[in-house]
Design a protein around this motif. Structure first.
Motif, PDB file in Angstrom:
ATOM      1  N   MET A   1      35.580  46.865  31.613  1.00 28.32           N
ATOM      2  CA  MET A   1      34.691  45.733  31.690  1.00 28.32           C
ATOM      3  C   MET A   1      33.460  46.026  30.834  1.00 28.32           C
ATOM      4  O   MET A   1      32.929  47.129  30.856  1.00 28.32           O
ATOM      5  N   LEU A   2      33.036  45.023  30.118  1.00 24.31           N
ATOM      6  CA  LEU A   2      31.825  45.085  29.316  1.00 24.31           C
ATOM      7  C   LEU A   2      30.798  44.183  29.980  1.00 24.31           C
ATOM      8  O   LEU A   2      31.091  43.024  30.278  1.00 24.31           O
ATOM      9  N   ALA A   3      29.619  44.696  30.253  1.00 22.87           N
ATOM     10  CA  ALA A   3      28.547  43.908  30.862  1.00 22.87           C
ATOM     11  C   ALA A   3      27.395  43.785  29.877  1.00 22.87           C
ATOM     12  O   ALA A   3      26.976  44.779  29.275  1.00 22.87           O
ATOM     13  N   ILE A   4      26.917  42.565  29.712  1.00 20.74           N
ATOM     14  CA  ILE A   4      25.783  42.286  28.830  1.00 20.74           C
ATOM     15  C   ILE A   4      24.742  41.578  29.671  1.00 20.74           C
ATOM     16  O   ILE A   4      25.009  40.512  30.225  1.00 20.74           O
ATOM     17  N   THR A   5      23.572  42.191  29.790  1.00 24.24           N
ATOM     18  CA  THR A   5      22.524  41.611  30.626  1.00 24.24           C
ATOM     19  C   THR A   5      21.261  41.381  29.815  1.00 24.24           C
ATOM     20  O   THR A   5      21.054  41.990  28.770  1.00 24.24           O
ATOM     21  N   ASP A   6      20.438  40.494  30.331  1.00 24.95           N
ATOM     22  CA  ASP A   6      19.132  40.287  29.719  1.00 24.95           C
ATOM     23  C   ASP A   6      18.094  40.162  30.825  1.00 24.95           C
ATOM     24  O   ASP A   6      18.423  40.168  32.006  1.00 24.95           O
ATOM     25  N   SER A   7      16.841  40.059  30.446  1.00 27.31           N
ATOM     26  CA  SER A   7      15.758  39.950  31.430  1.00 27.31           C
ATOM     27  C   SER A   7      15.053  38.609  31.315  1.00 27.31           C
ATOM     28  O   SER A   7      13.906  38.479  31.701  1.00 27.31           O
ATOM     29  N   GLY A   8      15.760  37.614  30.793  1.00 27.91           N
ATOM     30  CA  GLY A   8      15.185  36.280  30.636  1.00 27.91           C
ATOM     31  C   GLY A   8      15.124  35.532  31.952  1.00 27.91           C
ATOM     32  O   GLY A   8      15.199  36.124  33.033  1.00 27.91           O
ATOM     33  N   PRO A   9      15.015  34.206  31.874  1.00 31.05           N
ATOM     34  CA  PRO A   9      14.874  33.395  33.084  1.00 31.05           C
ATOM     35  C   PRO A   9      16.169  33.236  33.880  1.00 31.05           C
ATOM     36  O   PRO A   9      16.156  32.727  34.992  1.00 31.05           O
ATOM     37  N   GLY A  10      17.301  33.661  33.328  1.00 30.63           N
ATOM     38  CA  GLY A  10      18.574  33.512  34.032  1.00 30.63           C
ATOM     39  C   GLY A  10      19.186  32.148  33.776  1.00 30.63           C
ATOM     40  O   GLY A  10      18.662  31.339  33.014  1.00 30.63           O
ATOM     41  N   ILE A  11      20.303  31.891  34.417  1.00 29.92           N
ATOM     42  CA  ILE A  11      21.023  30.626  34.276  1.00 29.92           C
ATOM     43  C   ILE A  11      20.863  29.864  35.585  1.00 29.92           C
ATOM     44  O   ILE A  11      21.258  30.387  36.634  1.00 29.92           O
ATOM     45  N   PRO A  12      20.310  28.677  35.546  1.00 35.80           N
ATOM     46  CA  PRO A  12      20.185  27.905  36.790  1.00 35.80           C
ATOM     47  C   PRO A  12      21.557  27.676  37.434  1.00 35.80           C
ATOM     48  O   PRO A  12      22.560  27.469  36.736  1.00 35.80           O
ATOM     49  N   ALA A  13      21.602  27.714  38.753  1.00 38.55           N
ATOM     50  CA  ALA A  13      22.869  27.575  39.486  1.00 38.55           C
ATOM     51  C   ALA A  13      23.626  26.319  39.082  1.00 38.55           C
ATOM     52  O   ALA A  13      24.853  26.333  38.984  1.00 38.55           O
ATOM     53  N   GLU A  14      22.917  25.236  38.808  1.00 37.12           N
ATOM     54  CA  GLU A  14      23.589  23.980  38.456  1.00 37.12           C
ATOM     55  C   GLU A  14      24.238  24.027  37.066  1.00 37.12           C
ATOM     56  O   GLU A  14      25.066  23.186  36.736  1.00 37.12           O
ATOM     57  N   ASP A  15      23.892  25.013  36.255  1.00 39.70           N
ATOM     58  CA  ASP A  15      24.464  25.135  34.902  1.00 39.70           C
ATOM     59  C   ASP A  15      25.608  26.147  34.818  1.00 39.70           C
ATOM     60  O   ASP A  15      26.364  26.130  33.847  1.00 39.70           O
TER      61      ASP A  15
END
Length: 91
Positions: A1-15
């Motif tokens: 598994m490859l995981a790519i993370t960031d520290s931005g605002p995230g993805i809203p649950a509705e999106d």
């Protein structure tokens, strides 16, 4: 598994359910086509894999990609995938 993370605002649950759809974008008109994640998802699916997104521990988004291991036929020993400690290493 490859995981790519960031520290931005995230993805809203509705999106979350729609972000891999072609032409879906949360950006202002003229600022994005909504094709980037759709193209990535289709490419990964074409290789027999899957991609999903969740909230990152640090905040932001965490994209995870799971691809099948290819058979080692026709490869030299230095080109084979080694799997250890749940990580895939290319040598």
């Amino acid at each position: 598994m490859l995981a790519i993370t960031d520290s931005g605002p995230g993805i809203p649950a509705e999106d979350v359910e729609r972000i891999f759809e072609p032409f879906y974008t949360t950006k202002a008109p003229g600022k994005g086509t909504g094709l980037g994640l759709a193209i990535v998802a289709r490419a990964i699916e074409n290789f027999g894999g899957t991609i999903w997104v969740s909230a990152a521990r640090e905040g932001g988004a965490a994209f995870r990609i799971l691809l099948p291991v290819a058979p080692a036929q026709g490869r030299s020993s230095s080109q084979r995938l080694r799997i250890s400690n749940e990580r895939v290493a290319l040598s």
